[in-house]
Motif scaffolding. Structure first.
Motif, PDB file in Angstrom:
ATOM      1  N   LEU A  63      -4.271   6.628  -1.252  1.00 28.10           N
ATOM      2  CA  LEU A  63      -4.617   5.943   0.110  1.00 28.10           C
ATOM      3  C   LEU A  63      -3.328   6.072   0.857  1.00 28.10           C
ATOM      4  O   LEU A  63      -2.129   5.637   0.563  1.00 28.10           O
ATOM      5  N   GLU A 115      -8.160   7.970   2.639  1.00 26.13           N
ATOM      6  CA  GLU A 115      -8.267   8.215   1.334  1.00 26.13           C
ATOM      7  C   GLU A 115      -8.364   9.701   1.007  1.00 26.13           C
ATOM      8  O   GLU A 115      -9.306  10.270   1.616  1.00 26.13           O
ATOM      9  N   LYS A 160       0.546  -1.222   0.078  1.00 25.50           N
ATOM     10  CA  LYS A 160      -0.010  -0.213  -0.120  1.00 25.50           C
ATOM     11  C   LYS A 160       0.869   1.263   0.049  1.00 25.50           C
ATOM     12  O   LYS A 160       0.662   2.177  -0.592  1.00 25.50           O
ATOM     13  N   ASP A 167      -6.957   4.098   7.932  1.00 28.18           N
ATOM     14  CA  ASP A 167      -6.568   4.188   6.266  1.00 28.18           C
ATOM     15  C   ASP A 167      -7.219   5.511   6.092  1.00 28.18           C
ATOM     16  O   ASP A 167      -8.326   6.009   6.255  1.00 28.18           O
TER      17      ASP A 167
END
Length: 654
Positions: A515, A504, A70, A502
């Motif tokens: 992200l 965004e 990620k 997380d």
């Protein structure tokens, strides 16, 4: 329970089963089985534990791999470009030794100003300190946000900043300066309450008093030593009057914030004046510029002077140690019995003891009912109005509960105010003096504005001369532009956060998304945003001689960019539509002392430029301070500041 028949037993594993078969009675069988059960249970427990550990490690490994994947989706250098063990840390370490007189520190700002420009259009960049796959136990990622829109989203919109927490590593290292204060606190009612107590202190009367305090220190400890008539040396030239501006401004701003926060004079400028007086007595009329420089270095650069025991020298020792610990926590561990740690503890005790003594005495006076005369620390400003120091505001009782902050909270917050209130302002003043010295056209235009400023009849206790009020100084458009351009190029603050969920990000203009995975460390440094995202001036010095990356960095000192639309806000500074300009951060956690920092900087520049002509020393460029003067280089010691700034100050002809 009665013993059953043999058929009632569950057949245990060999060799226990064989032993049971040869037993003649149920009683003997039970004895053998009882002795063997602990061994079987232990084996089963160990097997289960090993299985659980293996499953946990597998889950952690898979989670780490997903995290790395990620993070690597964020724009940044390819892993193939990294050192197989040290990652970007190797390139950073290669810059150690490139900063004059700071052989142990890397050129962190220079490193990132080379690495970041290719990612200007991406608006965000990730780096790996140590390789994430080949050295996973030491690897840590740093994501720098460049896009102003994303920066403002993260710091101003509740949907985003609620998913962020403070980057604890930095705050733990800085605990000796800001620990337990509202600056280090997470968002919440306690943080909000304590910040709210300090904010009202920075009112118009307070800023006027700050301006008056600056002038009083200059008149007492600076002007007498630099206000001499120009006289020729043996070669017919003008004798240089050298000043190491970073140290000098650090002493001055520490004394000013000491007066404004505690109504105390911490003696920084007095030490400066005493050293200057001693130096002038020792110098002969035939001293050369080089000898004067060597003497000035010996007398004024106190980083290596163990004999000075002042608050200023204590702050210097602490900041340098923090910088080394941040670079190498292993070799500069605080638990090692080193001389460095001994000096650090001594400096911490010096600062803590001073602040605790002042706070205890003020609390004692409050309890004794002396607050009306002493504890409120009211002084007369030039405008004849009352003034309260910051400690007085922090001592006030809560309107709802009737209680005041605990001693520990008072101490922690006032220690933070003392540090934050002088460190970054000192760096800004030093950089502004340097930029004015190397841009004489800008200095001349600023001088013309200052000379033409309207005068008022306000008086100070230390002088009978007519002075300009701070309200008039704050309204000077070109002075404001000079301060803002200095902050654009040399913003001292760095904001560190870590994503606890997380996140965004969606760009409000381009609608592109990125992200930010949970656990990612985010850093927002205005010095990079304001140089890289500021539109290029197409300067002549950014031609073919510079690399493509360097050409994307707008490092030209041009205050004119801030004169397009000048509207000073209540803090004395404004973006005027420049969304990339955020030197004091933005959002609910922006710098609460911004008005004070701007007022000090403007006041110091006003009086120095009005009285003196700032020049570069005649020998700039040597790597050895004993042979020549070096151009200032950014160093990171909790905040960003110049390693040293040498200025030649000449009185203006009347």
């Amino acid at each position: 329970m009665e013993l059953g028949a043999e058929s009632n037993f569950v057949s245990p594993p060999l060799p226990v089963a064989a032993l049971l078969k040869n037993c003649g009675s149920n009683k003997e069988r039970w004895l053998i089985l009882g002795e063997s059960l602990p061994e079987a249970a232990a084996t089963a427990a160990i097997t289960a534990l090993c299985t659980s550990c293996a499953l946990y490690l597998i889950r952690r490994l898979l989670s780490y791999i997903r995290f790395v994947q990620k993070v690597n989706a964020i724009p940044g250098p390819s892993l193939k470009e990294l050192h197989p063990l040290y990652g970007h840390f190797k390139s950073l370490m290669d810059t150690i030794g490139t900063i004059p007189n700071r052989p142990k520190l890397p050129h962190l700002v220079g490193f990132f100003l080379q690495q970041l420009p290719p990612y200007k259009d991406d608006g965000i960049v990730r780096f790996w300190m140590f390789h994430p796959y080949y050295n996973p136990f030491m690897a840590r990622t740093s994501v720098l946000v460049l896009d102003p829109q994303w920066t403002r989203q993260l710091l101003t919109e509740k949907a985003y900043y609620e998913k962020l927490d403070k980057e604890q590593r930095i705050y733990k290292m800085a605990s000796s300066l800001i620990g337990s204060s509202f600056l280090a606190m997470p968002d919440g009612p306690i943080w909000k309450h304590q910040r709210k107590m300090a904010a009202p202190a920075f009112n118009a009367n307070f800023l006027q008093h700050a301006h008056d305090t600056v002038l009083q220190f200059l008149e007492k400890f600076f002007f007498p030593y630099y206000d001499r008539d120009e006289s020729a040396d043996k070669d017919g030239g003008v004798k240089p009057q050298l000043l190491e501006a970073m140290e000098w401004s650090g002493r001055l701003t520490l004394d000013v914030i000491g007066s404004m926060s505690f109504s105390q004079d911490f003696g920084g400028m007095e030490t400066f004046a005493a050293s200057k007086q001693k130096q002038q007595q020792q110098q002969s009329s035939t001293a050369t510029a080089q000898n004067e420089h060597a003497s000035t270095t010996k007398d004024f650069v106190v980083n290596d002077n163990d004999q000075e025991d002042t608050l200023y020298s204590a702050f210097v020792a602490i900041l340098m140690t923090i910088a080394l610990r941040n670079l190498s926590p292993l070799f500069h561990n605080k638990y090692l019995p080193t001389e460095e740690n001994r000096k650090f503890r001594k400096a911490t005790q010096r600062i803590d003891g001073t602040i605790q003594g002042i706070v205890k005495e003020r609390l004692r006076m409050e309890e004794a009912g002396l607050d009306a005369q002493l504890a409120m620390a009211k002084t007369q400003s030039n405008a004849g109005k009352k003034h309260q120091d910051i400690l007085s505001y922090m001592l006030q009782k809560d309107a709802d509960t009737g209680e005041r902050l605990s001693f520990h909270s008072l101490f922690a917050n006032m220690r933070m105010v003392l540090f934050a209130g002088h460190d970054t302002t000192a760096a800004t003043v030093a950089w502004a003096l340097w930029e004015l010295a190397q841009n004489p056209d800008v200095q001349d235009k600023l001088y013309a504005e200052i000379v033409g400023a309207g005068r008022e009849t306000a008086k100070t206790k230390s002088t009978s001369s007519t002075i300009v009020s701070y309200k008039s100084i704050a309204a000077l458009p070109y002075l404001d532009a000079v301060v803002r351009e200095t902050l654009r190029l040399h913003g001292p603050a760095v904001v560190g956060r870590v994503a606890i969920e997380d996140i965004e990000l969606r760009h409000p203009k381009s609608q592109k998304t990125v992200l930010i995975p949970k656990g990612t460390k985010l850093f927002i440094a205005p010095i990079y945003i304001q140089r890289i995202m500021c539109p290029s001036d197409n300067d002549s010095d950014m031609g073919n001689a510079k690399s493509k990356a360097e050409s994307k960095v707008n490092s030209n000192f041009d205050p004119e960019r801030f004169l397009v639309r000048h509207e000073a806000n209540k803090d004395g500074i404004t973006t005027d539509g420049h969304d990339w300009f955020l030197p004091f951060s933005v959002g609910p956690r922006n710098c609460v002392g911004q008005p004070m920092a701007v007022a000090e900087t403007k006041s110091i520049l006003f009086h120095l430029v009005k009285r003196y002509y700032l020049k570069l020393p005649t020998k700039i460029g040597g790597s050895d301070a004993a042979q020549g003067f070096t151009s200032p280089v950014h160093v990171v010691a909790l905040t960003i500041k110049p390693h040293e700034v040498w200025i030649d100050i000449q009185p203006r002809r009347k």
